[in-house]
Design an enzyme around this catalytic site. Structure first.
Site, PDB file in Angstrom:
ATOM      1  N   ASP A 171       3.512   9.460  -0.877  1.00 17.38           N
ATOM      2  CA  ASP A 171       2.249   8.565  -0.170  1.00 17.38           C
ATOM      3  C   ASP A 171       2.157   7.731  -1.528  1.00 17.38           C
ATOM      4  OD1 ASP A 171       0.299   8.272   1.305  1.00 17.38           O
ATOM      5  OD2 ASP A 171      -0.532  10.371   1.254  1.00 17.38           O
ATOM      6  N   HIS A 214       0.966  -1.055   0.043  1.00 15.84           N
ATOM      7  CA  HIS A 214      -0.059  -0.057   0.121  1.00 15.84           C
ATOM      8  C   HIS A 214       0.917   1.111  -0.036  1.00 15.84           C
ATOM      9  CE1 HIS A 214      -3.979  -1.820   0.704  1.00 15.84           C
ATOM     10  NE2 HIS A 214      -3.361  -2.932   1.077  1.00 15.84           N
TER      11      HIS A 214
HETATM   12  P1  ADQ Z   1      -2.942   6.178   4.897  1.00 15.15           P
HETATM   13  O1  ADQ Z   1      -1.675   6.516   4.763  1.00 15.15           O
HETATM   14  O2  ADQ Z   1      -3.820   5.955   6.212  1.00 15.15           O
HETATM   15  O3  ADQ Z   1      -3.212   4.619   3.865  1.00 15.15           O
HETATM   16  P2  ADQ Z   1      -4.821   7.739   2.985  1.00 15.15           P
HETATM   17  O4  ADQ Z   1      -4.869   6.758   1.587  1.00 15.15           O
HETATM   18  O5  ADQ Z   1      -4.917   9.054   2.674  1.00 15.15           O
HETATM   19  O6  ADQ Z   1      -3.712   7.393   3.884  1.00 15.15           O
HETATM   20  O7  ADQ Z   1      -6.032   7.014   3.773  1.00 15.15           O
HETATM   21  C1  ADQ Z   1      -6.677   7.568   4.956  1.00 15.15           C
HETATM   22  C2  ADQ Z   1      -8.004   7.050   5.177  1.00 15.15           C
HETATM   23  O8  ADQ Z   1      -8.037   7.732   6.787  1.00 15.15           O
HETATM   24  C3  ADQ Z   1      -8.973   8.086   4.468  1.00 15.15           C
HETATM   25  O9  ADQ Z   1      -9.928   7.164   3.944  1.00 15.15           O
HETATM   26  C4  ADQ Z   1      -9.331   9.198   5.229  1.00 15.15           C
HETATM   27  O10 ADQ Z   1     -10.766   9.733   4.976  1.00 15.15           O
HETATM   28  C5  ADQ Z   1      -9.124   8.601   6.481  1.00 15.15           C
HETATM   29  N1  ADQ Z   1      -8.897   9.821   7.564  1.00 15.15           N
HETATM   30  C6  ADQ Z   1      -7.658  10.518   7.625  1.00 15.15           C
HETATM   31  N2  ADQ Z   1      -8.033  11.547   8.331  1.00 15.15           N
HETATM   32  C7  ADQ Z   1      -9.018  11.110   9.209  1.00 15.15           C
HETATM   33  C8  ADQ Z   1      -9.694  11.830  10.305  1.00 15.15           C
HETATM   34  N3  ADQ Z   1      -9.446  13.193  10.503  1.00 15.15           N
HETATM   35  N4  ADQ Z   1     -11.208  11.353  10.640  1.00 15.15           N
HETATM   36  C9  ADQ Z   1     -11.652  10.207   9.964  1.00 15.15           C
HETATM   37  N5  ADQ Z   1     -10.930   9.708   8.904  1.00 15.15           N
HETATM   38  C10 ADQ Z   1      -9.780  10.250   8.594  1.00 15.15           C
HETATM   39  C11 ADQ Z   1      -2.145   3.965   3.193  1.00 15.15           C
HETATM   40  C12 ADQ Z   1      -1.237   4.530   2.226  1.00 15.15           C
HETATM   41  C13 ADQ Z   1      -1.955   5.354   1.298  1.00 15.15           C
HETATM   42  C14 ADQ Z   1      -2.904   4.596   0.711  1.00 15.15           C
HETATM   43  C15 ADQ Z   1      -3.756   3.624   1.621  1.00 15.15           C
HETATM   44  C16 ADQ Z   1      -4.726   2.597   0.783  1.00 15.15           C
HETATM   45  O11 ADQ Z   1      -0.258   5.248   3.084  1.00 15.15           O
HETATM   46  O12 ADQ Z   1      -0.945   5.879   0.378  1.00 15.15           O
HETATM   47  O13 ADQ Z   1      -3.549   5.331  -0.286  1.00 15.15           O
HETATM   48  O14 ADQ Z   1      -2.939   3.061   2.168  1.00 15.15           O
HETATM   49  O15 ADQ Z   1      -3.820   2.065   0.022  1.00 15.15           O
END
Ligand code: ADQ
Length: 458
Positions: free
Chosen positions: A366, A158
């Protein structure tokens, strides 16, 4: 149809649709695949035990079977807080300055991967298809093969895969990649990651690598491909119909009193570029002082991995920066930045995104970044906002109609904010329609289908 076995560090127990705190993206997508294929989701329970027993806690919820094991405190420290989050996470996000190379972390990582394999193996049937997730479990396939598993086994990463020159800083890097060549299929988020991995295999291992991304090494064949992860688009859009989403939108709109709202939603993680983003906003206010009173930036950043010191530090840094910016520019009845250290339900996030004229997603690195896709999905078709997106997020490969920026350049980000604030409605609509088309069609259901089809061949 063969059974699907999903393995990840943590298991998300499926909840009923619409349940309070219902889970997002990945759990929804994997849950539906597991239901279709009568599968099992295996991983760590999140609990500690004084002595590892390997006992499985098997449960069935919403048609999905989960199997979890407890780990010892030392396992959690060395494997999870240690090797996964202090060694691999920073290194794979190009932060070699933060990567800690402790011998005990590596040992704990190997021990826990062995424990996963030992506990999972007895559950397997000969035609099960196994899908392993993420950097916690890179060597799991090899451990299962050593136990005798002849199943098709795939792996998806991921997070980014670093360039060879960076990756070779990791002690025993070759052992890690050799173990990954036990998988039949290795998936990454982007073509760039695929290329880096293939480059490593050819150059450092002397493996035979062809143009189609097939690696042949010591009698085994591994296919390597990109599978950019998507949003659970339909579920997320449904969240927009909830009262919670409308309330959240209203709360932001009424309290911002006509100011142009910009939003950032990120786990509090140094890879997300938050200090750099705050500096860019500060630069924007310096360059356009007349806009301070018309702009409101909302940053929602729930703390994560608080057991790791670099995460405690980033929190302090951000509190300092938010305080400085607000201290220098607030009026008695107005603050330019609202900095919120908590998570919100997905329904509420939808409303916040919709209330924001600009979505700021500026990670330094990311794997993909799903917040960028959520922001697009939440916009109103008649008056969509503008996404400002780091070129270093995997999502930038797909979302070229966003305003792409270098997050290290405060000047570039500040200028993008000005352009976004001034963008005419026609242009906003045109860009958004193209972005929405991508986000809705390249969704998480198709992602999971593509991966499982490529692995299972059906
Ligand atoms: P993450 O690093 O966690 O995931 P991301 O893809 O942005 O990053 O996903 C975060 C999730 O958490 C989103 O669905 C978002 O809505 C939720 N989130 C963030 N802040 C929040 C808040 N304050 N309250 C509630 N929800 C919140 C890892 C990798 C990414 C990749 C994903 C999936 O680092 O690059 O996209 O896995 O493969």
């Amino acid at each position: 149809m063969s059974r699907l076995i999903v393995v990840s560090n943590r298991v998300s127990v499926p909840k009923a649709r619409g349940a309070a705190g219902a889970q997002g993206g990945l759990a929804v997508a994997l849950g539906s695949a597991l239901r279709e294929r009568r599968g099992i989701w295996f991983g760590w329970s999140g609990e500690e035990t004084p002595h590892f027993t390997g006992d499985l806690d098997m449960q069935r919820n919403q048609g999905v079977t989960t199997a979890t094991i407890d780990l010892e405190h030392q396992d959690v420290e060395e494997y999870y807080n240690g090797y996964a989050n202090r060694t691999l996470w920073p290194l794979f996000h190009y932060r070699i300055d933060l990567a800690e190379f402790e011998r005990d972390f590596g040992k704990g990582y190997e021990r826990v991967n062995q424990r996963f394999a030992d506990s999972l193996y007895p559950l397997l049937e000969s035609d099960d298809v196994i899908w392993v997730h993420d950097y916690h479990l890179l060597p799991l396939g090899e451990r299962l093969r050593a136990r005798g598993a002849k199943n098709r086994i795939g792996f998806f990463l991921h997070i980014p895969w670093p360039p060879t020159r960076l990756f070779v800083s990791l002690p025993y890097h070759d052992r890690l990649v050799r173990s990954m060549l036990s998988y039949d299929l290795v998936g990454f988020q982007t073509e760039e990651a695929v290329e880096s991995f293939l480059h490593y295999c050819a150059r450092e291992l002397g493996a035979d690598v062809d143009d189609a991304g097939t690696v042949r090494f010591e009698g085994r064949t591994t296919r390597v491909r990109s599978f950019p992860i998507g949003l659970d688009y339909d579920e997320f859009c449904e969240a927009g119909n909830s009262g919670e989403a409308r309330n959240a939108q209203q709360r932001v709109l009424s309290s911002s009193r006509g100011r142009k709202v910009m939003i950032g939603v990120d786990r509090l993680d140094y890879s997300k570029g938050l200090p750099e983003r705050f500096d860019s906003i500060s630069r924007f206010f310096d360059a356009y002082p007349e806009r301070v009173a018309e702009t409101l930036y909302i940053q929602i950043a729930p703390p994560s991995r608080q057991d790791v010191s670099s995460y405690q530090r980033i929190r302090e840094v951000l509190e300092g920066k938010a305080g400085q910016i607000n201290g220098a520019r607030s009026e008695v009845d107005m603050v330019p930045i609202r900095y919120v250290n908590r998570g919100y339900p997905r329904n509420a996030l939808f409303g916040f995104y919709r209330a924001a004229r600009i979505g700021l997603v500026t990670p330094l690195r990311d794997g993909m970044n799903l917040v960028a896709k959520e922001y697009i999905a939440a916009q109103h078709p008649e008056d969509p906002g503008v996404l400002i997106l780091s070129r270093f997020a995997g999502a930038a490969d797909q979302l070229g109609e966003a305003l792409l920026v270098n997050p290290h350049s405060a000047e570039e980000v500040s200028e993008a904010i000005r352009v976004a604030q001034d963008m005419p409605l026609d242009e906003r609509k045109e860009r958004w329609q193209a972005l929405r088309e991508t986000v809705s069609s390249q969704n998480v259901v198709n992602w999971r289908r593509d991966f499982v089809n490529a692995l299972a061949g059906d």
